[in-house]
Motif scaffolding. Structure first.
Motif, PDB file in Angstrom:
ATOM      1  N   PRO A 131     -17.012 -34.668 -21.979  1.00 38.99           N
ATOM      2  CA  PRO A 131     -16.722 -35.998 -22.523  1.00 38.99           C
ATOM      3  C   PRO A 131     -17.721 -37.010 -21.965  1.00 38.99           C
ATOM      4  N   ALA A 132     -18.156 -37.937 -22.800  1.00 39.93           N
ATOM      5  CA  ALA A 132     -19.214 -38.874 -22.391  1.00 39.93           C
ATOM      6  C   ALA A 132     -18.834 -39.670 -21.140  1.00 39.93           C
ATOM      7  N   ASP A 133     -17.552 -39.997 -20.991  1.00 37.67           N
ATOM      8  CA  ASP A 133     -17.158 -40.817 -19.841  1.00 37.67           C
ATOM      9  C   ASP A 133     -17.066 -40.004 -18.543  1.00 37.67           C
ATOM     10  N   LYS A 134     -17.284 -38.712 -18.622  1.00 37.26           N
ATOM     11  CA  LYS A 134     -17.254 -37.884 -17.410  1.00 37.26           C
ATOM     12  C   LYS A 134     -18.624 -37.287 -17.093  1.00 37.26           C
ATOM     13  N   ALA A 135     -19.636 -37.658 -17.867  1.00 36.84           N
ATOM     14  CA  ALA A 135     -20.985 -37.124 -17.662  1.00 36.84           C
ATOM     15  C   ALA A 135     -21.890 -38.251 -17.171  1.00 36.84           C
ATOM     16  N   VAL A 136     -22.315 -38.166 -15.932  1.00 32.20           N
ATOM     17  CA  VAL A 136     -23.135 -39.226 -15.347  1.00 32.20           C
ATOM     18  C   VAL A 136     -24.589 -38.773 -15.297  1.00 32.20           C
ATOM     19  N   ARG A 137     -25.442 -39.537 -15.980  1.00 29.15           N
ATOM     20  CA  ARG A 137     -26.869 -39.235 -16.007  1.00 29.15           C
ATOM     21  C   ARG A 137     -27.534 -39.935 -14.834  1.00 29.15           C
ATOM     22  N   PHE A 138     -28.374 -39.222 -14.103  1.00 30.04           N
ATOM     23  CA  PHE A 138     -29.226 -39.903 -13.125  1.00 30.04           C
ATOM     24  C   PHE A 138     -30.528 -39.136 -12.975  1.00 30.04           C
ATOM     25  N   GLY A 139     -31.467 -39.753 -12.270  1.00 26.00           N
ATOM     26  CA  GLY A 139     -32.811 -39.185 -12.264  1.00 26.00           C
ATOM     27  C   GLY A 139     -33.313 -38.836 -10.872  1.00 26.00           C
ATOM     28  N   LYS A 140     -34.426 -38.114 -10.836  1.00 24.96           N
ATOM     29  CA  LYS A 140     -35.016 -37.704  -9.563  1.00 24.96           C
ATOM     30  C   LYS A 140     -35.347 -38.922  -8.703  1.00 24.96           C
ATOM     31  N   GLY A 141     -34.962 -38.849  -7.439  1.00 26.40           N
ATOM     32  CA  GLY A 141     -35.133 -39.990  -6.535  1.00 26.40           C
ATOM     33  C   GLY A 141     -33.914 -40.886  -6.526  1.00 26.40           C
ATOM     34  N   GLY A 142     -33.023 -40.726  -7.516  1.00 26.47           N
ATOM     35  CA  GLY A 142     -31.825 -41.559  -7.585  1.00 26.47           C
ATOM     36  C   GLY A 142     -30.795 -41.126  -6.557  1.00 26.47           C
ATOM     37  N   ARG A 143     -30.156 -42.135  -5.935  1.00 22.28           N
ATOM     38  CA  ARG A 143     -29.056 -41.865  -5.002  1.00 22.28           C
ATOM     39  C   ARG A 143     -27.771 -42.339  -5.656  1.00 22.28           C
ATOM     40  N   VAL A 144     -26.732 -41.509  -5.607  1.00 21.87           N
ATOM     41  CA  VAL A 144     -25.449 -41.896  -6.194  1.00 21.87           C
ATOM     42  C   VAL A 144     -24.325 -41.630  -5.188  1.00 21.87           C
ATOM     43  N   ASN A 145     -23.237 -42.382  -5.351  1.00 22.28           N
ATOM     44  CA  ASN A 145     -22.087 -42.259  -4.437  1.00 22.28           C
ATOM     45  C   ASN A 145     -20.780 -42.111  -5.231  1.00 22.28           C
ATOM     46  N   PRO A 146     -20.659 -41.062  -6.036  1.00 24.68           N
ATOM     47  CA  PRO A 146     -19.451 -40.930  -6.873  1.00 24.68           C
ATOM     48  C   PRO A 146     -18.187 -40.649  -6.068  1.00 24.68           C
ATOM     49  N   LEU A 147     -18.338 -40.342  -4.773  1.00 25.82           N
ATOM     50  CA  LEU A 147     -17.178 -40.024  -3.944  1.00 25.82           C
ATOM     51  C   LEU A 147     -16.919 -41.099  -2.897  1.00 25.82           C
ATOM     52  N   GLY A 148     -17.508 -42.251  -3.097  1.00 17.42           N
ATOM     53  CA  GLY A 148     -17.370 -43.329  -2.109  1.00 17.42           C
ATOM     54  C   GLY A 148     -18.633 -43.458  -1.297  1.00 17.42           C
ATOM     55  N   PRO A 149     -18.751 -44.568  -0.547  1.00 17.30           N
ATOM     56  CA  PRO A 149     -20.016 -44.875   0.126  1.00 17.30           C
ATOM     57  C   PRO A 149     -20.408 -43.907   1.238  1.00 17.30           C
ATOM     58  N   GLN A 150     -19.463 -43.085   1.701  1.00 16.55           N
ATOM     59  CA  GLN A 150     -19.778 -42.220   2.844  1.00 16.55           C
ATOM     60  C   GLN A 150     -20.473 -40.913   2.469  1.00 16.55           C
ATOM     61  N   ILE A 151     -20.525 -40.598   1.182  1.00 15.65           N
ATOM     62  CA  ILE A 151     -21.216 -39.381   0.744  1.00 15.65           C
ATOM     63  C   ILE A 151     -22.295 -39.779  -0.264  1.00 15.65           C
ATOM     64  N   THR A 152     -23.532 -39.432   0.064  1.00 17.90           N
ATOM     65  CA  THR A 152     -24.649 -39.799  -0.815  1.00 17.90           C
ATOM     66  C   THR A 152     -25.295 -38.545  -1.398  1.00 17.90           C
ATOM     67  N   ILE A 153     -25.456 -38.554  -2.704  1.00 18.85           N
ATOM     68  CA  ILE A 153     -26.104 -37.434  -3.396  1.00 18.85           C
ATOM     69  C   ILE A 153     -27.433 -37.937  -3.955  1.00 18.85           C
ATOM     70  N   THR A 154     -28.509 -37.280  -3.573  1.00 12.74           N
ATOM     71  CA  THR A 154     -29.842 -37.668  -4.036  1.00 12.74           C
ATOM     72  C   THR A 154     -30.408 -36.539  -4.881  1.00 12.74           C
ATOM     73  N   GLN A 155     -30.949 -36.916  -6.024  1.00 12.44           N
ATOM     74  CA  GLN A 155     -31.578 -35.898  -6.873  1.00 12.44           C
ATOM     75  C   GLN A 155     -33.050 -35.786  -6.491  1.00 12.44           C
ATOM     76  N   VAL A 156     -33.518 -34.555  -6.309  1.00 14.33           N
ATOM     77  CA  VAL A 156     -34.923 -34.344  -5.948  1.00 14.33           C
ATOM     78  C   VAL A 156     -35.573 -33.348  -6.908  1.00 14.33           C
ATOM     79  N   ARG A 157     -36.854 -33.270  -6.792  1.00 16.68           N
ATOM     80  CA  ARG A 157     -37.642 -32.430  -7.683  1.00 16.68           C
ATOM     81  C   ARG A 157     -37.342 -30.929  -7.529  1.00 16.68           C
ATOM     82  N   ALA A 158     -37.507 -30.204  -8.621  1.00 15.11           N
ATOM     83  CA  ALA A 158     -37.544 -28.738  -8.563  1.00 15.11           C
ATOM     84  C   ALA A 158     -38.639 -28.288  -9.526  1.00 15.11           C
ATOM     85  N   GLU A 159     -39.285 -27.185  -9.195  1.00 20.39           N
ATOM     86  CA  GLU A 159     -40.393 -26.683 -10.022  1.00 20.39           C
ATOM     87  C   GLU A 159     -39.874 -25.527 -10.867  1.00 20.39           C
ATOM     88  N   HIS A 160     -39.394 -25.864 -12.067  1.00 19.94           N
ATOM     89  CA  HIS A 160     -38.707 -24.869 -12.888  1.00 19.94           C
ATOM     90  C   HIS A 160     -38.715 -25.369 -14.328  1.00 19.94           C
TER      91      HIS A 160
END
Ligand SMILES: [Zn+2]
Length: 289
Positions: A131-160
């Motif tokens: 469902p569109a409201d449950k799919a979060v788009r983000f990009g390489k280098g982006g930091r997101v905190n979907p679980l609150g400020p204490q957990i940070t998820i960063t997207q990084v490069r992959a060669e694939h």
């Protein structure tokens, strides 16, 4: 100085009391087992290939690359998606079937938010998998905190690469859609522990940057070869570029073409300060040790 020490002692006993209260509450609870970790550690459950369930010290649950029901290496005990329990967030690194296999079913079952490369999320929504409201788009280098400020998820490069291939069950005709760009994730937990799930990748120079800048404590790294790094490449990345305290080799042995073994990886690593865990699908570890 003495006053400072007294203050610390007071703080310490207050903390003990608070923990005792929580422990007592847990002991008398009659509902499902509490997921809040009392030891302040990050729990890693590997389910084969790149599928992993992470439980944070505060009890948040992240599943990465859920390829479970059709995964030949996932133990029978874990084939039922409901066994994963509550899931707060699902991360997907790219669109290949051995990474997004169960994403639609698991999202539906748990109501989790799914995050991943922007182009992949768009395709999964267009296909009606998410469902569109449950799919979060983000990009390489982006930091997101979907679980609150204490957990940070960063997207990084992959060669694939990243494509989503759908096969019509009736006609067996397959159609392939763009799946955005592949990625890896760095997750920093409440206790400061940092995990780098590389996704599928070949060796690339910016792993040195990832090692220096994000300083991962634990790396989950592919060793199978053919589509990803082989043991020799993974050992080079571990020893000379990422330099983590811990490493778990993955993405091998699931299909015949993924020939690399943990033994070859460890042999190629030689003497190193990185502690390697050649675990089996279904095994759980807690970090830091
Ligand atoms: Zn792949």
């Amino acid at each position: 100085m003495e006053r400072h020490r007294r203050k610390l002692l007071k703080l310490g006993s207050g903390l003990c009391l608070a923990l005792a209260v929580v422990a007592a509450a847990c002991a008398t609870a009659t509902g499902p087992a509490p997921t809040v970790s009392m030891d302040g550690k990050v729990e890693v459950l590997w389910l084969g290939q790149a599928a992993v369930r992470l439980t944070s010290p505060g009890g948040k649950v992240i599943v990465i690359d859920p390829f479970i029901t059709q995964n030949p290496k996932t133990p029978a005990d874990w084939k039922d998606l409901a066994k994963l329990g509550k899931v707060d967030v699902i991360l997907v690194t790219h669109g290949h079937g051995d990474h997004v296999g169960d994403v639609a079913a698991l999202q539906k079952l748990t109501g989790a938010t799914v995050l991943g490369p922007a182009g992949l999320m768009a395709t999964l929504v267009d296909l009606g998998w998410l469902p569109a409201d449950k799919a979060v788009r983000f990009g390489k280098g982006g930091r997101v905190n979907p679980l609150g400020p204490q957990i940070t998820i960063t997207q990084v490069r992959a060669e694939h690469s990243s494509e989503v291939t759908v096969t019509d069950p009736a006609t067996k005709k397959s159609t392939t859609y763009p799946g955005g760009e592949p990625c890896g994730f760095i997750i920093e937990f409440e206790n400061g522990f940092r995990l780098y799930h590389t996704g599928d990748t070949g060796l690339f120079g910016d792993m040195r940057l990832i090692g220096r800048y994000y300083r991962p404590d634990l790396v989950m790294i592919p060793i199978g070869g053919h589509f990803v790094m082989d043991p020799r490449d993974a050992a080079y990345a571990t020893r000379h570029m990422l330099k983590p305290r811990y490493a778990i080799p993955f993405h091998y042995g699931t299909f015949p073409v993924l020939k690399g073994t943990p033994q070859e990886y460890q042999q190629a690593l030689g003497q190193t300060s990185t502690q390697v865990f050649p675990i089996n699908p279904g095994d759980t570890l807690k970090f830091p040790l």
